[in-house]
Structure formats: C-alpha cells, structure tokens
Design a protein around this motif. Structure first.
Motif, PDB file in Angstrom:
ATOM      1  N   TYR A  62     -15.224   2.331  85.102  1.00 33.41           N
ATOM      2  CA  TYR A  62     -16.524   2.483  84.347  1.00 33.41           C
ATOM      3  C   TYR A  62     -16.557   4.003  83.594  1.00 33.41           C
ATOM      4  N   TYR A  63     -16.936   3.747  82.352  1.00 34.26           N
ATOM      5  CA  TYR A  63     -16.913   4.817  81.089  1.00 34.26           C
ATOM      6  C   TYR A  63     -17.740   5.655  81.711  1.00 34.26           C
ATOM      7  N   PHE A  64     -19.140   5.734  82.143  1.00 29.51           N
ATOM      8  CA  PHE A  64     -19.969   6.920  82.372  1.00 29.51           C
ATOM      9  C   PHE A  64     -19.845   7.525  83.656  1.00 29.51           C
ATOM     10  N   THR A  65     -19.184   7.044  84.585  1.00 28.62           N
ATOM     11  CA  THR A  65     -18.970   7.793  85.698  1.00 28.62           C
ATOM     12  C   THR A  65     -17.512   8.141  86.035  1.00 28.62           C
ATOM     13  N   GLN A  66     -16.504   7.465  85.515  1.00 31.40           N
ATOM     14  CA  GLN A  66     -15.031   7.700  85.855  1.00 31.40           C
ATOM     15  C   GLN A  66     -14.530   8.280  84.627  1.00 31.40           C
ATOM     16  N   ILE A  67     -14.934   7.771  83.464  1.00 37.27           N
ATOM     17  CA  ILE A  67     -14.163   8.609  82.477  1.00 37.27           C
ATOM     18  C   ILE A  67     -15.066   9.575  81.705  1.00 37.27           C
ATOM     19  N   ALA A  68     -16.465   9.438  81.433  1.00 36.16           N
ATOM     20  CA  ALA A  68     -16.937  10.359  80.513  1.00 36.16           C
ATOM     21  C   ALA A  68     -18.380  10.793  81.497  1.00 36.16           C
ATOM     22  N   PRO A  69     -18.235  11.341  82.431  1.00 42.21           N
ATOM     23  CA  PRO A  69     -19.586  11.675  83.371  1.00 42.21           C
ATOM     24  C   PRO A  69     -20.240  12.617  82.487  1.00 42.21           C
ATOM     25  N   CYS A  70     -19.818  13.550  81.354  1.00 45.16           N
ATOM     26  CA  CYS A  70     -20.675  14.270  80.589  1.00 45.16           C
ATOM     27  C   CYS A  70     -21.685  13.691  79.621  1.00 45.16           C
ATOM     28  N   ALA A  71     -21.401  12.038  79.566  1.00 46.69           N
ATOM     29  CA  ALA A  71     -22.387  11.205  78.980  1.00 46.69           C
ATOM     30  C   ALA A  71     -23.041  10.400  79.693  1.00 46.69           C
ATOM     31  N   ASN A  72     -23.232  10.678  81.211  1.00 48.89           N
ATOM     32  CA  ASN A  72     -23.871   9.850  81.940  1.00 48.89           C
ATOM     33  C   ASN A  72     -25.369  10.599  82.150  1.00 48.89           C
ATOM     34  N   ASN A  73     -26.140  10.475  81.214  1.00 49.25           N
ATOM     35  CA  ASN A  73     -27.547  11.043  80.899  1.00 49.25           C
ATOM     36  C   ASN A  73     -28.267  10.234  80.227  1.00 49.25           C
ATOM     37  N   MET A  74     -29.639  10.648  79.940  1.00 41.97           N
ATOM     38  CA  MET A  74     -30.628  10.009  79.526  1.00 41.97           C
ATOM     39  C   MET A  74     -30.532   9.940  77.812  1.00 41.97           C
ATOM     40  N   MET A  75     -29.844  10.711  77.456  1.00 37.71           N
ATOM     41  CA  MET A  75     -29.471  10.884  76.075  1.00 37.71           C
ATOM     42  C   MET A  75     -28.470   9.694  75.483  1.00 37.71           C
ATOM     43  N   ILE A  76     -27.490   9.537  76.590  1.00 35.24           N
ATOM     44  CA  ILE A  76     -26.433   8.365  76.184  1.00 35.24           C
ATOM     45  C   ILE A  76     -26.359   7.317  77.062  1.00 35.24           C
ATOM     46  N   ALA A  77     -25.916   7.361  78.510  1.00 34.14           N
ATOM     47  CA  ALA A  77     -25.752   6.222  79.082  1.00 34.14           C
ATOM     48  C   ALA A  77     -27.012   5.358  79.336  1.00 34.14           C
ATOM     49  N   ALA A  78     -28.195   6.056  79.727  1.00 36.01           N
ATOM     50  CA  ALA A  78     -29.281   5.206  79.620  1.00 36.01           C
ATOM     51  C   ALA A  78     -29.677   4.293  78.689  1.00 36.01           C
ATOM     52  N   LYS A  79     -29.419   4.688  77.370  1.00 34.93           N
ATOM     53  CA  LYS A  79     -29.796   3.940  76.290  1.00 34.93           C
ATOM     54  C   LYS A  79     -28.990   2.555  76.068  1.00 34.93           C
ATOM     55  N   TYR A  80     -27.813   2.401  76.922  1.00 38.57           N
ATOM     56  CA  TYR A  80     -27.368   1.223  76.796  1.00 38.57           C
ATOM     57  C   TYR A  80     -27.980  -0.022  77.828  1.00 38.57           C
ATOM     58  N   ALA A  81     -29.174   0.549  78.437  1.00 40.43           N
ATOM     59  CA  ALA A  81     -30.031  -0.399  79.117  1.00 40.43           C
ATOM     60  C   ALA A  81     -30.820  -1.274  78.105  1.00 40.43           C
ATOM     61  N   GLN A  82     -30.940  -0.850  76.928  1.00 41.20           N
ATOM     62  CA  GLN A  82     -31.440  -1.509  76.022  1.00 41.20           C
ATOM     63  C   GLN A  82     -30.925  -2.795  75.352  1.00 41.20           C
ATOM     64  N   PRO A  83     -31.475  -3.603  74.808  1.00 42.58           N
ATOM     65  CA  PRO A  83     -30.715  -5.004  74.363  1.00 42.58           C
ATOM     66  C   PRO A  83     -30.009  -4.826  73.177  1.00 42.58           C
ATOM     67  N   THR A  84     -30.711  -3.802  72.524  1.00 38.68           N
ATOM     68  CA  THR A  84     -30.031  -3.649  71.164  1.00 38.68           C
ATOM     69  C   THR A  84     -30.002  -2.206  71.038  1.00 38.68           C
ATOM     70  N   LEU A  85     -28.962  -1.833  70.423  1.00 35.08           N
ATOM     71  CA  LEU A  85     -28.894  -0.444  70.304  1.00 35.08           C
ATOM     72  C   LEU A  85     -27.961   0.319  69.060  1.00 35.08           C
ATOM     73  N   ASP A  86     -28.433   0.968  68.251  1.00 33.66           N
ATOM     74  CA  ASP A  86     -27.591   1.573  66.972  1.00 33.66           C
ATOM     75  C   ASP A  86     -28.288   2.825  66.864  1.00 33.66           C
ATOM     76  N   GLU A  87     -27.584   3.944  67.204  1.00 28.36           N
ATOM     77  CA  GLU A  87     -28.134   5.188  67.219  1.00 28.36           C
ATOM     78  C   GLU A  87     -27.019   6.204  66.860  1.00 28.36           C
ATOM     79  N   GLU A  88     -27.145   7.324  66.148  1.00 23.62           N
ATOM     80  CA  GLU A  88     -26.290   8.302  65.829  1.00 23.62           C
ATOM     81  C   GLU A  88     -26.709   9.458  66.349  1.00 23.62           C
ATOM     82  N   LEU A  89     -26.142  10.431  66.802  1.00 18.05           N
ATOM     83  CA  LEU A  89     -26.760  11.721  67.357  1.00 18.05           C
ATOM     84  C   LEU A  89     -25.557  12.717  67.379  1.00 18.05           C
ATOM     85  N   ASN A  90     -25.635  14.044  67.361  1.00 16.55           N
ATOM     86  CA  ASN A  90     -24.854  15.114  67.308  1.00 16.55           C
ATOM     87  C   ASN A  90     -24.905  15.212  68.980  1.00 16.55           C
TER      88      ASN A  90
END
Length: 125
Positions: A62-90
């Motif tokens: 599982y990417y957000f807990t086992q590989i990249a826990p630094c991305a398991n937050n509202m800025m990144i992981a939580a956005k994947y709950a949306q049905p459509t997602l296309d976002e760029e960010l620093n």
C-alpha cells in the motif's frame, strides 16, 4: 516509447493507461501506478532512482502507508478519494532519503483503471 511525453501534458493520464508496467520504466519522470485501493502495481526506475526504494520492494504494498508515509496526508493521499484527480504541486519528499524538492502530479479519472503518483525533480518552482 514516445520520448516527447511531458509531465504536464493534458493527455498524460490517457498515455499512462496505455503503457505496460515495463514501458513505464522509460518515462522521463517517476511513475507509481496504483490500484484504485492504493496498492502499487508498477514502480518505475525513475521513481526508484529518486527515492532510493527498490522496485521489487514497492510492488504489492500500500503506497501511502508502506512505501511513502510522508505523502499520507491531506495534501496528497486524501485527494485520491475524489473520483477525478489531476493536480500538480510542489512537495518535499522525505521517504528514506534526504529531503528532495519535487513537482508532483496526482492523476486518476472515473474511467481510468489505475491511479498515478508522478514525481519530477526537474520542475520544482
């Protein structure tokens, strides 16, 4: 592989969906292909080079807990709950390495088979 594929291309999701896991290894930026549930099915060479995480180790986890826990937050992981997602960010990755400034692109659609986490070291602004 089309070497002209661009990180910010409006049709990138369509292109990614047509590539095999092996073809993704040739992408000029990091690509993580995940199931809709967030399990890694492809972790391309560029991503492995950026993060220092071995491709074989990442597969099936599982990417957000086992590989990249630094991305398991509202800025990144939580956005994947949306049905459509296309976002760029620093972002600053802090996996198992020194902090690395990157440009992220988060991609998925209601029609896409997978969801994608893309990393570009060259376009942090």
């Amino acid at each position: 592989m089309n070497q002209t594929v661009l990180f910010s291309d409006a049709n990138l999701l369509d292109w990614l969906e047509k590539q095999t896991n092996e073809q993704l290894d040739e992408a000029p930026f990091g690509v993580v292909r995940m199931t809709r549930e967030g399990v890694v099915v492809a972790y391309c060479k560029s991503e492995s080079h950026i993060t220092g995480i071995d491709q074989g180790y990442a597969l099936g986890k599982y990417y957000f807990t086992q590989i990249a826990p630094c991305a398991n937050n509202m800025m990144i992981a939580a956005k994947y709950a949306q049905p459509t997602l296309d976002e760029e960010l620093n972002y600053i990755l802090t996996y198992v390495c020194e902090p690395i400034k990157v440009r992220l692109r988060l991609l998925k659609s209601e029609q896409s088979r997978y969801q994608y986490f893309l990393v570009n070291r060259k376009h942090y602004s």
